[in-house]
Enzyme design. Structure first.
Site, PDB file in Angstrom:
ATOM      1  N   THR A 160       0.844  -1.194   0.000  1.00  0.00           N
ATOM      2  CA  THR A 160       0.000   0.000   0.000  1.00  0.00           C
ATOM      3  C   THR A 160       0.880   1.245   0.000  1.00  0.00           C
ATOM      4  O   THR A 160       1.847   1.312   0.758  1.00  0.00           O
ATOM      5  CB  THR A 160      -0.922  -0.003   1.236  1.00  0.00           C
ATOM      6  OG1 THR A 160      -1.696  -1.197   1.221  1.00  0.00           O
ATOM      7  CG2 THR A 160      -1.854   1.193   1.235  1.00  0.00           C
ATOM      8  N   GLU A 243      -1.214  -3.712  13.744  1.00  0.00           N
ATOM      9  CA  GLU A 243      -1.793  -3.799  12.402  1.00  0.00           C
ATOM     10  C   GLU A 243      -3.069  -4.647  12.408  1.00  0.00           C
ATOM     11  O   GLU A 243      -4.070  -4.287  11.783  1.00  0.00           O
ATOM     12  CB  GLU A 243      -0.789  -4.395  11.403  1.00  0.00           C
ATOM     13  CG  GLU A 243      -1.365  -4.444   9.991  1.00  0.00           C
ATOM     14  CD  GLU A 243      -0.424  -5.027   8.942  1.00  0.00           C
ATOM     15  OE1 GLU A 243      -0.865  -5.172   7.782  1.00  0.00           O
ATOM     16  OE2 GLU A 243       0.739  -5.348   9.274  1.00  0.00           O
ATOM     17  N   GLN A 337     -28.137  -7.274   0.579  1.00  0.00           N
ATOM     18  CA  GLN A 337     -29.369  -7.997   0.245  1.00  0.00           C
ATOM     19  C   GLN A 337     -30.610  -7.188   0.654  1.00  0.00           C
ATOM     20  O   GLN A 337     -31.629  -7.192  -0.044  1.00  0.00           O
ATOM     21  CB  GLN A 337     -29.365  -9.355   0.946  1.00  0.00           C
ATOM     22  CG  GLN A 337     -30.554 -10.247   0.631  1.00  0.00           C
ATOM     23  CD  GLN A 337     -30.500 -10.845  -0.775  1.00  0.00           C
ATOM     24  OE1 GLN A 337     -29.436 -10.877  -1.395  1.00  0.00           O
ATOM     25  NE2 GLN A 337     -31.634 -11.303  -1.276  1.00  0.00           N
ATOM     26  N   GLY A 340     -32.044  -4.988  -1.889  1.00  0.00           N
ATOM     27  CA  GLY A 340     -32.547  -5.593  -3.122  1.00  0.00           C
ATOM     28  C   GLY A 340     -31.659  -5.215  -4.296  1.00  0.00           C
ATOM     29  O   GLY A 340     -30.435  -5.152  -4.177  1.00  0.00           O
ATOM     30  N   GLY A 341     -32.279  -4.937  -5.436  1.00  0.00           N
ATOM     31  CA  GLY A 341     -31.525  -4.608  -6.655  1.00  0.00           C
ATOM     32  C   GLY A 341     -30.629  -3.396  -6.490  1.00  0.00           C
ATOM     33  O   GLY A 341     -29.564  -3.312  -7.101  1.00  0.00           O
TER      34      GLY A 341
END
Length: 388
Positions: A160, A243, A337, A340-341
């Protein structure tokens, strides 16, 4: 606010940090997610605000505050929905800068740690290798002493800040015949001849610059050795506790963010004549998610308190990361979930959150490795000792 861990000063710090992130960072996040580059100006602003120096001694431009200021910084960085941006910030402040602070000479601290705290320099920590993964002791990068210099050869990956940082803190074998007992830690400038970096393309953490780095006969002064020669492995292990705790705190914070977002969404979304927060099957999903998140959060705070008090918490921090990163993945999956969509759409936060969270059980030691460490501690009665 939990008064066992946080004071009024902590709360004021949290509020000012939230304001700062909303004003200075949030407007740029989508651009940085697309370009994969966090612009330099924001590092300077973080430094000016003291955010990089929370755990750094005042002598080197820091504020030397207790660990719960760091907890707040980590939590709030997760709640602006870019784990990649967050990683750039905490990898600089707690991976690279921790080694400078703990192992660097006074000269190294003046040259690298002080400008790091002020946001004038960016650092990265180079431990993981392409062939080694979580096997730190098996690293192949070497540092051969020649007169008053070391010559570094080898490669690192998944680093990173690996492309855009100004300096690198690098673990290399000074005595390969000693295996894990022959590792040393060095600091080197990015523009040293022989250092090259290749940017990696990732599933998530898109705003974070992650690199594979090659060292081809890189010559650095002998005084760039940090701490004692061949003591690198204990140093690395000692800092792993911090960490792992950082990644555990990140995990409970992003899970909390996901739950808060889902609860808000459910209160506004209607189906079959009522808002969906009235449907028992969905209500109970939130109940389960909140319970798991709170259990991890409480344990993380407890471990943070013990670490802040100077205890050696390798076992507990390892358990923290193992449990919290798994929990976050499951909670965010369920929260997606609940939308939904819309959960699957990029204009809503859950899609990025799900991708970003998936790194939790991998980075900083995979869950499989952590389980083996915990098993060694519990079954084999192995004792990990702090570096002397």
């Amino acid at each position: 606010m939990d008064k066992r861990y946080f004071t009024e000063e902590h709360q004021l710090f949290r509020e000012s940090l939230q304001y700062f992130l909303k004003k200075e960072v949030v407007p740029h996040i989508d651009k940085w997610e697309k370009t994969g580059t966090v612009e330099r100006f924001i590092w300077k602003k973080f430094g000016d605000m003291g955010y990089f120096g929370l755990a750094t001694p005042e002598e080197y431009g820091g504020l030397n505050l207790d660990l719960f200021y760091t907890v707040i910084l980590l939590e709030e960085l997760q709640k602006i929905n870019s784990s990649g941006f967050a990683a750039n910030m905490w990898a600089h402040a707690y991976l690279a800068m921790t080694h400078l602070n703990k192992e660097g000479s006074h000269e190294i601290k003046k040259k690298y740690l002080e400008p790091s705290a002020l946001g004038d320099m960016i650092g990265c920590l180079c431990i993981t290798e392409p062939f080694g993964g979580s096997d730190v002791a098996g690293m192949r990068t070497t540092a051969v002493k020649k007169g008053d210099a070391y010559v570094i050869n080898g490669s690192k990956t998944f680093i990173t800040n690996g492309v855009y940082s100004d300096y690198l803190v690098v673990a290399a074998k000074t005595s390969p015949e000693l295996g894990g007992k022959g590792i040393s830690i060095f600091v080197m400038d990015r523009d040293t001849p022989g250092i090259s970096a290749t940017k990696l393309d990732k599933l998530g953490w898109r705003a974070s610059d992650t690199a594979e780095i090659a060292f081809d006969n890189v010559v650095i002064p002998a005084e760039n050795l940090m701490g004692e020669e061949n003591q690198g492995f204990p140093y690395i292990m000692q800092h792993f506790a911090l960490e792992r705790l950082i990644m555990a705190i990140n995990a409970h914070a992003r899970a909390e963010y996901a739950i808060d977002y889902a609860v808000q969404y459910m209160s506004e979304r209607s189906a079959f004549g009522k808002t969906i927060n009235n449907f028992q099957v969905l209500r109970h999903k939130i109940a389960d998610a909140s319970t798991q998140m709170e259990l991890c959060k409480e344990f993380n705070y407890s471990v943070a308190k013990r670490l802040n008090d100077g205890e050696y918490v390798v076992k507990e921090a390892t358990m923290s990361k193992l449990a919290a990163t798994k929990m976050a993945d499951e909670v965010i999956y369920d929260c997606l979930q609940l939308l939904g969509g819309y959960g699957y759409m990029e204009e809503y936060p859950m899609a990025r959150l799900l991708r970003d969270s998936r790194l939790g059980p991998i980075g900083g030691g995979t869950s499989e490795i952590l389980k083996e460490i915990i098993a060694k501690l519990i079954i084999d009665k192995k004792e990990y000792k702090p570096a002397t």
